[in-house]
Structures are given as C-alpha cells and as structure tokens.
Design a protein around this motif. Sequence first.
Motif, PDB file in Angstrom:
ATOM      1  N   MET A   1     -46.919  28.662  19.369  1.00 17.28           N
ATOM      2  CA  MET A   1     -46.426  27.365  19.771  1.00 17.28           C
ATOM      3  C   MET A   1     -45.724  27.499  21.122  1.00 17.28           C
ATOM      4  O   MET A   1     -44.763  28.242  21.249  1.00 17.28           O
ATOM      5  N   ASN A   2     -46.242  26.795  22.109  1.00 16.53           N
ATOM      6  CA  ASN A   2     -45.668  26.805  23.451  1.00 16.53           C
ATOM      7  C   ASN A   2     -45.423  25.374  23.899  1.00 16.53           C
ATOM      8  O   ASN A   2     -46.289  24.763  24.522  1.00 16.53           O
ATOM      9  N   PRO A   3     -44.273  24.805  23.588  1.00 14.31           N
ATOM     10  CA  PRO A   3     -44.024  23.423  23.985  1.00 14.31           C
ATOM     11  C   PRO A   3     -43.929  23.282  25.503  1.00 14.31           C
ATOM     12  O   PRO A   3     -43.522  24.208  26.206  1.00 14.31           O
ATOM     13  N   ILE A   4     -44.319  22.103  25.969  1.00 13.44           N
ATOM     14  CA  ILE A   4     -44.215  21.745  27.380  1.00 13.44           C
ATOM     15  C   ILE A   4     -43.158  20.652  27.467  1.00 13.44           C
ATOM     16  O   ILE A   4     -43.251  19.639  26.771  1.00 13.44           O
ATOM     17  N   PHE A   5     -42.175  20.853  28.331  1.00 14.79           N
ATOM     18  CA  PHE A   5     -41.102  19.895  28.506  1.00 14.79           C
ATOM     19  C   PHE A   5     -41.368  19.119  29.791  1.00 14.79           C
ATOM     20  O   PHE A   5     -41.284  19.689  30.879  1.00 14.79           O
ATOM     21  N   HIS A   6     -41.707  17.852  29.653  1.00 20.99           N
ATOM     22  CA  HIS A   6     -42.098  17.020  30.796  1.00 20.99           C
ATOM     23  C   HIS A   6     -40.913  16.247  31.366  1.00 20.99           C
ATOM     24  O   HIS A   6     -40.212  15.547  30.626  1.00 20.99           O
ATOM     25  N   MET A   7     -40.714  16.362  32.667  1.00 21.17           N
ATOM     26  CA  MET A   7     -39.827  15.485  33.421  1.00 21.17           C
ATOM     27  C   MET A   7     -40.733  14.770  34.422  1.00 21.17           C
ATOM     28  O   MET A   7     -41.394  15.416  35.230  1.00 21.17           O
ATOM     29  N   ILE A   8     -40.785  13.452  34.324  1.00 26.11           N
ATOM     30  CA  ILE A   8     -41.778  12.664  35.044  1.00 26.11           C
ATOM     31  C   ILE A   8     -41.170  12.023  36.284  1.00 26.11           C
ATOM     32  O   ILE A   8     -40.214  11.245  36.193  1.00 26.11           O
ATOM     33  N   SER A   9     -41.755  12.316  37.437  1.00 25.52           N
ATOM     34  CA  SER A   9     -41.350  11.677  38.682  1.00 25.52           C
ATOM     35  C   SER A   9     -41.649  10.180  38.587  1.00 25.52           C
ATOM     36  O   SER A   9     -42.725   9.788  38.151  1.00 25.52           O
ATOM     37  N   GLY A  10     -40.689   9.366  38.960  1.00 26.18           N
ATOM     38  CA  GLY A  10     -40.875   7.917  38.924  1.00 26.18           C
ATOM     39  C   GLY A  10     -40.392   7.270  37.641  1.00 26.18           C
ATOM     40  O   GLY A  10     -40.299   6.048  37.554  1.00 26.18           O
ATOM     41  N   ALA A  11     -40.073   8.077  36.617  1.00 22.70           N
ATOM     42  CA  ALA A  11     -39.492   7.545  35.380  1.00 22.70           C
ATOM     43  C   ALA A  11     -37.976   7.472  35.561  1.00 22.70           C
ATOM     44  O   ALA A  11     -37.406   8.199  36.378  1.00 22.70           O
ATOM     45  N   PRO A  12     -37.308   6.594  34.799  1.00 24.35           N
ATOM     46  CA  PRO A  12     -35.852   6.509  34.925  1.00 24.35           C
ATOM     47  C   PRO A  12     -35.166   7.842  34.627  1.00 24.35           C
ATOM     48  O   PRO A  12     -35.623   8.617  33.795  1.00 24.35           O
ATOM     49  N   ASP A  13     -34.079   8.070  35.332  1.00 22.00           N
ATOM     50  CA  ASP A  13     -33.268   9.257  35.069  1.00 22.00           C
ATOM     51  C   ASP A  13     -32.789   9.226  33.617  1.00 22.00           C
ATOM     52  O   ASP A  13     -32.439   8.157  33.108  1.00 22.00           O
ATOM     53  N   PRO A  14     -32.755  10.358  32.940  1.00 23.23           N
ATOM     54  CA  PRO A  14     -32.258  10.389  31.564  1.00 23.23           C
ATOM     55  C   PRO A  14     -30.792   9.967  31.471  1.00 23.23           C
ATOM     56  O   PRO A  14     -29.995  10.304  32.344  1.00 23.23           O
ATOM     57  N   VAL A  15     -30.456   9.235  30.406  1.00 19.70           N
ATOM     58  CA  VAL A  15     -29.069   8.821  30.172  1.00 19.70           C
ATOM     59  C   VAL A  15     -28.287   9.895  29.422  1.00 19.70           C
ATOM     60  O   VAL A  15     -27.094   9.750  29.212  1.00 19.70           O
ATOM     61  N   ALA A  16     -28.971  10.946  28.993  1.00 20.53           N
ATOM     62  CA  ALA A  16     -28.370  12.048  28.241  1.00 20.53           C
ATOM     63  C   ALA A  16     -29.214  13.299  28.514  1.00 20.53           C
ATOM     64  O   ALA A  16     -30.234  13.215  29.193  1.00 20.53           O
ATOM     65  N   PRO A  17     -28.830  14.452  27.985  1.00 17.85           N
ATOM     66  CA  PRO A  17     -29.603  15.671  28.231  1.00 17.85           C
ATOM     67  C   PRO A  17     -30.881  15.720  27.391  1.00 17.85           C
ATOM     68  O   PRO A  17     -30.852  16.124  26.228  1.00 17.85           O
ATOM     69  N   PHE A  18     -31.999  15.265  27.954  1.00 20.17           N
ATOM     70  CA  PHE A  18     -33.298  15.313  27.282  1.00 20.17           C
ATOM     71  C   PHE A  18     -34.423  15.302  28.298  1.00 20.17           C
ATOM     72  O   PHE A  18     -34.228  14.951  29.458  1.00 20.17           O
ATOM     73  N   SER A  19     -35.609  15.675  27.840  1.00 14.31           N
ATOM     74  CA  SER A  19     -36.837  15.584  28.627  1.00 14.31           C
ATOM     75  C   SER A  19     -37.446  14.212  28.406  1.00 14.31           C
ATOM     76  O   SER A  19     -37.233  13.583  27.372  1.00 14.31           O
ATOM     77  N   HIS A  20     -38.236  13.745  29.370  1.00 10.36           N
ATOM     78  CA  HIS A  20     -38.933  12.469  29.192  1.00 10.36           C
ATOM     79  C   HIS A  20     -39.929  12.552  28.038  1.00 10.36           C
ATOM     80  O   HIS A  20     -40.149  11.570  27.324  1.00 10.36           O
ATOM     81  N   ALA A  21     -40.539  13.706  27.881  1.00 13.81           N
ATOM     82  CA  ALA A  21     -41.488  13.924  26.787  1.00 13.81           C
ATOM     83  C   ALA A  21     -41.574  15.417  26.510  1.00 13.81           C
ATOM     84  O   ALA A  21     -41.328  16.235  27.394  1.00 13.81           O
ATOM     85  N   VAL A  22     -41.925  15.739  25.276  1.00 21.16           N
ATOM     86  CA  VAL A  22     -42.167  17.130  24.895  1.00 21.16           C
ATOM     87  C   VAL A  22     -43.526  17.159  24.218  1.00 21.16           C
ATOM     88  O   VAL A  22     -43.822  16.342  23.348  1.00 21.16           O
ATOM     89  N   GLU A  23     -44.346  18.113  24.651  1.00 20.76           N
ATOM     90  CA  GLU A  23     -45.721  18.213  24.161  1.00 20.76           C
ATOM     91  C   GLU A  23     -45.916  19.548  23.457  1.00 20.76           C
ATOM     92  O   GLU A  23     -45.443  20.585  23.930  1.00 20.76           O
ATOM     93  N   CYS A  24     -46.622  19.509  22.334  1.00 23.62           N
ATOM     94  CA  CYS A  24     -46.935  20.725  21.609  1.00 23.62           C
ATOM     95  C   CYS A  24     -48.237  20.525  20.839  1.00 23.62           C
ATOM     96  O   CYS A  24     -48.352  19.566  20.053  1.00 23.62           O
ATOM     97  N   GLU A  25     -49.203  21.389  21.095  1.00 29.12           N
ATOM     98  CA  GLU A  25     -50.483  21.370  20.389  1.00 29.12           C
ATOM     99  C   GLU A  25     -51.137  19.985  20.405  1.00 29.12           C
ATOM    100  O   GLU A  25     -51.673  19.528  19.400  1.00 29.12           O
TER     101      GLU A  25
END
Length: 129
Positions: A1-25
């Motif tokens: 399992m190798n998750p990908i942590f996505h931070m997307i250019s052009g998406a709103p800045d996070p309001v807390a410590p999180f990634s915009h999306a996390v992808e796995c399998e």
Amino acid sequence: MNPIFHMISGAPDPVAPFSHAVECEGWVFVTGQMPFSGTALDSGYPEGIEAQTHAVMANLKTVLEGCGLDLANVLSARIFLTHFDEDYARMNEVYRSHFPPGRLPARTCVGVTGLAQGARVEIDFVARR
C-alpha cells in the motif's frame, strides 16, 4: 500500500492540516470542501445555500480534476448542513444539477452544529479510478 497525498494547485487552501485528497489502490478520498470563492482562506463565502453549494461543487471539481478525475468517478458523497431544515431542499436542487440523470452517487446528508469559518455546507467525496 503506497498512498498518494494530493495537494491541488488552484484548490482552496486547507482550513486545517490535511491533503486535498488521498489516493490508494485506485480509491480517491476527497477532503470536504468549503464554499470559498477563491483559494485563500480569507476569500470569503458567497451568500445563501444555493451559491455556497455551487462553490463547494466547483472546489470539489477542481480537486477531482487535479487528480485526473471528474464527477463520473464519484461513488459516494457526504454532505454537512448547518441549517438542515432551512437549506436541505434548496441544496438538493443545486447538488442534483451537477450530476447527469441516473448517475447520482450514494450519499449521506446530516445536520451539524457548525462548520469551518461559518460555512452553511461542506461536501466530501469518495471516488474510484
């Protein structure tokens, strides 16, 4: 399992410590988006549930597109409303307008006592590649 942590250019800045999306399998978990009208946390929210729902959906689409996906990949949604009785029907009209007939994701919608920075609506997605 190798998750990908996505931070997307052009998406709103996070309001807390999180990634915009996390992808796995092939599964993509899109963090709940707020109705920011821009990318900065001080960009403000539009007035009313209809405008806020459109803004949330636009921000979700930005995150999906940044992951190489679109609404056709969305399998499940969770919606959070701070004014449930007042906003539910009008939010549903806007939400439904973003999906083609017969292609609505599974969904949960709940009333909550508060959302970040006073938003009326927040929506998150689970998508699959």
